[in-house]
Write a protein that holds these residues in place. Structure first.
Motif, PDB file in Angstrom:
ATOM      1  N   SER A  49       0.866  -1.273   0.056  1.00 30.00           N
ATOM      2  CA  SER A  49       0.013   0.121  -0.107  1.00 30.00           C
ATOM      3  C   SER A  49       0.706   1.220  -0.136  1.00 30.00           C
ATOM      4  O   SER A  49       2.225   1.120   0.116  1.00 30.00           O
ATOM      5  CB  SER A  49      -0.977   0.056   1.352  1.00 30.00           C
ATOM      6  OG  SER A  49      -0.081   0.153   2.211  1.00 30.00           O
ATOM      7  N   ILE A  50       0.134   2.494  -0.115  1.00 32.67           N
ATOM      8  CA  ILE A  50       1.040   3.773  -0.313  1.00 32.67           C
ATOM      9  C   ILE A  50       1.611   3.884   1.147  1.00 32.67           C
ATOM     10  O   ILE A  50       2.847   4.114   1.145  1.00 32.67           O
ATOM     11  CB  ILE A  50       0.135   4.782  -0.557  1.00 32.67           C
ATOM     12  CG1 ILE A  50      -0.362   4.764  -2.062  1.00 32.67           C
ATOM     13  CG2 ILE A  50       0.833   6.298  -0.208  1.00 32.67           C
ATOM     14  CD1 ILE A  50      -1.500   5.742  -2.467  1.00 32.67           C
ATOM     15  N   LEU A  95      -6.946   7.010   3.612  1.00 26.27           N
ATOM     16  CA  LEU A  95      -7.348   6.699   2.135  1.00 26.27           C
ATOM     17  C   LEU A  95      -8.458   5.816   2.074  1.00 26.27           C
ATOM     18  O   LEU A  95      -9.386   5.776   1.118  1.00 26.27           O
ATOM     19  CB  LEU A  95      -5.973   6.029   1.339  1.00 26.27           C
ATOM     20  CG  LEU A  95      -5.057   7.304   1.374  1.00 26.27           C
ATOM     21  CD1 LEU A  95      -3.586   6.496   0.703  1.00 26.27           C
ATOM     22  CD2 LEU A  95      -5.440   8.380   0.371  1.00 26.27           C
ATOM     23  N   TYR A  96      -8.253   4.539   2.696  1.00 28.20           N
ATOM     24  CA  TYR A  96      -9.546   3.660   2.898  1.00 28.20           C
ATOM     25  C   TYR A  96     -10.938   4.286   2.991  1.00 28.20           C
ATOM     26  O   TYR A  96     -11.767   4.204   2.360  1.00 28.20           O
ATOM     27  CB  TYR A  96      -9.298   2.713   4.177  1.00 28.20           C
ATOM     28  CG  TYR A  96     -10.519   1.459   4.300  1.00 28.20           C
ATOM     29  CD1 TYR A  96     -10.727   0.436   3.278  1.00 28.20           C
ATOM     30  CD2 TYR A  96     -11.334   1.997   5.313  1.00 28.20           C
ATOM     31  CE1 TYR A  96     -11.792  -0.366   3.522  1.00 28.20           C
ATOM     32  CE2 TYR A  96     -12.409   0.869   5.409  1.00 28.20           C
ATOM     33  CZ  TYR A  96     -12.381   0.038   4.603  1.00 28.20           C
ATOM     34  OH  TYR A  96     -13.498  -1.040   4.922  1.00 28.20           O
ATOM     35  N   PHE A  97     -10.831   5.151   4.061  1.00 25.26           N
ATOM     36  CA  PHE A  97     -12.276   6.005   4.363  1.00 25.26           C
ATOM     37  C   PHE A  97     -12.589   6.749   3.246  1.00 25.26           C
ATOM     38  O   PHE A  97     -13.904   7.047   2.888  1.00 25.26           O
ATOM     39  CB  PHE A  97     -12.046   6.603   5.600  1.00 25.26           C
ATOM     40  CG  PHE A  97     -12.330   5.923   6.976  1.00 25.26           C
ATOM     41  CD1 PHE A  97     -13.668   5.230   6.946  1.00 25.26           C
ATOM     42  CD2 PHE A  97     -11.242   5.469   7.670  1.00 25.26           C
ATOM     43  CE1 PHE A  97     -13.789   4.333   8.190  1.00 25.26           C
ATOM     44  CE2 PHE A  97     -11.357   4.712   8.924  1.00 25.26           C
ATOM     45  CZ  PHE A  97     -12.582   4.162   8.999  1.00 25.26           C
ATOM     46  N   HIS A  98     -11.667   7.733   2.602  1.00 26.38           N
ATOM     47  CA  HIS A  98     -11.864   8.483   1.466  1.00 26.38           C
ATOM     48  C   HIS A  98     -12.391   7.711   0.272  1.00 26.38           C
ATOM     49  O   HIS A  98     -13.695   8.117  -0.151  1.00 26.38           O
ATOM     50  CB  HIS A  98     -10.847   9.089   0.983  1.00 26.38           C
ATOM     51  CG  HIS A  98     -10.256  10.363   1.632  1.00 26.38           C
ATOM     52  ND1 HIS A  98     -10.782  11.364   1.610  1.00 26.38           N
ATOM     53  CD2 HIS A  98      -8.987  10.565   2.415  1.00 26.38           C
ATOM     54  CE1 HIS A  98     -10.206  12.473   2.372  1.00 26.38           C
ATOM     55  NE2 HIS A  98      -9.147  11.924   2.769  1.00 26.38           N
ATOM     56  N   HIS A  99     -11.953   6.478  -0.042  1.00 28.79           N
ATOM     57  CA  HIS A  99     -12.575   5.488  -0.881  1.00 28.79           C
ATOM     58  C   HIS A  99     -13.888   5.306  -0.832  1.00 28.79           C
ATOM     59  O   HIS A  99     -14.649   5.024  -1.503  1.00 28.79           O
ATOM     60  CB  HIS A  99     -11.625   4.490  -1.200  1.00 28.79           C
ATOM     61  CG  HIS A  99     -10.362   4.927  -1.991  1.00 28.79           C
ATOM     62  ND1 HIS A  99     -10.438   5.076  -3.276  1.00 28.79           N
ATOM     63  CD2 HIS A  99      -9.138   4.727  -1.596  1.00 28.79           C
ATOM     64  CE1 HIS A  99      -9.265   5.250  -3.704  1.00 28.79           C
ATOM     65  NE2 HIS A  99      -8.323   5.101  -2.709  1.00 28.79           N
ATOM     66  N   ILE A 100     -14.449   4.793   0.573  1.00 30.76           N
ATOM     67  CA  ILE A 100     -15.474   4.605   1.099  1.00 30.76           C
ATOM     68  C   ILE A 100     -16.493   5.690   1.066  1.00 30.76           C
ATOM     69  O   ILE A 100     -17.699   5.471   0.465  1.00 30.76           O
ATOM     70  CB  ILE A 100     -15.718   3.810   2.383  1.00 30.76           C
ATOM     71  CG1 ILE A 100     -15.114   2.571   2.546  1.00 30.76           C
ATOM     72  CG2 ILE A 100     -16.876   3.556   2.945  1.00 30.76           C
ATOM     73  CD1 ILE A 100     -14.907   2.213   3.831  1.00 30.76           C
ATOM     74  N   LEU A 101     -16.098   6.810   1.437  1.00 27.90           N
ATOM     75  CA  LEU A 101     -17.212   8.051   1.701  1.00 27.90           C
ATOM     76  C   LEU A 101     -17.130   8.805   0.177  1.00 27.90           C
ATOM     77  O   LEU A 101     -18.372   8.878  -0.244  1.00 27.90           O
ATOM     78  CB  LEU A 101     -16.407   8.951   2.592  1.00 27.90           C
ATOM     79  CG  LEU A 101     -16.618   8.174   4.136  1.00 27.90           C
ATOM     80  CD1 LEU A 101     -15.941   9.169   5.047  1.00 27.90           C
ATOM     81  CD2 LEU A 101     -17.985   7.891   4.374  1.00 27.90           C
TER      82      LEU A 101
END
Length: 215
Positions: A49-50, A95-101
């Motif tokens: 991951s990044i 980043l995970y939450f950005h992609h979800i939201l």
């Protein structure tokens, strides 16, 4: 004791803000800070991951600092790498939450994300250097280059060329631009100004610094 406790809270806040700011710039996809951009590019050629790639880059920074004769204690190495581990994981979580939201597609919203990210990072750095005695490895590398060149402006430029060069090599290999862009330029030329502003706006009683590095 209360002042020390308050500064520790400020310090934790700075790490969270820094990771969040980086995540906003990464998700905007208009160019990130140099080390984050290098992490983005590494993640395209490595199965990581990044955030993990940013951790690896900071480990590389530590090794390079050591080769440049920066004196580290075992305690500094352990604490700094632990800090880097938390920082990298936080970036991945955000980043995970950005992609979800929400992931912006409009250029205007992406520019707003760059603006938000830059301000979060500037506030974070303003707090970070006034409340901490242990830094992320890439910060030690800047100091190492500053000592080597006897000029921190030149040293910072040379240090910044490392992650940018990593990004450019991978971009040329992949023939696809990742991580570098207007956001990177805005970071390079604007972050110093923003940090100065937040230094005026955020009032913190600084803790005495230990002389951990003779640079």
């Amino acid at each position: 004791m209360k002042r020390l406790h308050d500064n520790q809270l400020w310090y934790v806040c700075s790490i969270v803000l820094n990771a969040l700011g980086n995540s906003f710039m990464i998700i905007a996809n208009l160019g990130s800070s140099p080390w984050a951009a290098a992490g983005e590019n590494l993640s395209t050629v490595l199965p990581f991951s990044i955030g993990v790639c940013i951790i690896l880059l900071n480990f590389f920074s530590f090794m390079l600092s050591y080769l440049m004769k920066v004196p580290f204690t075992v305690g500094i190495i352990i604490k700094s790498m632990a800090l880097t581990l938390v920082f990298g994981i936080m970036i991945d979580v955000f980043l995970y939450f950005h992609h979800i939201l929400f992931v912006p597609e409009s250029i205007w919203i992406r520019c707003i994300y760059i603006f938000i990210g830059l301000n979060l990072m500037a506030a974070a750095v303003s707090i970070y250097f006034r409340t901490s005695t242990v830094y992320i490895p890439s910060d030690y590398l800047i100091k190492a280059f500053g000592r080597l060149m006897k000029n921190y402006t030149i040293g910072t430029i040379l240090c910044t060329l490392i992650p940018i060069s990593i990004s450019l090599v991978i971009i040329l290999f992949q023939q696809h631009v990742t991580g570098l862009g207007i956001g990177t330029l805005t970071y390079l030329f604007g972050i110093g100004f923003l940090i100065d502003q937040y230094n005026r706006w955020i009032v913190i009683h600084e803790v005495p610094k230990q002389n951990m590095l003779s640079i």
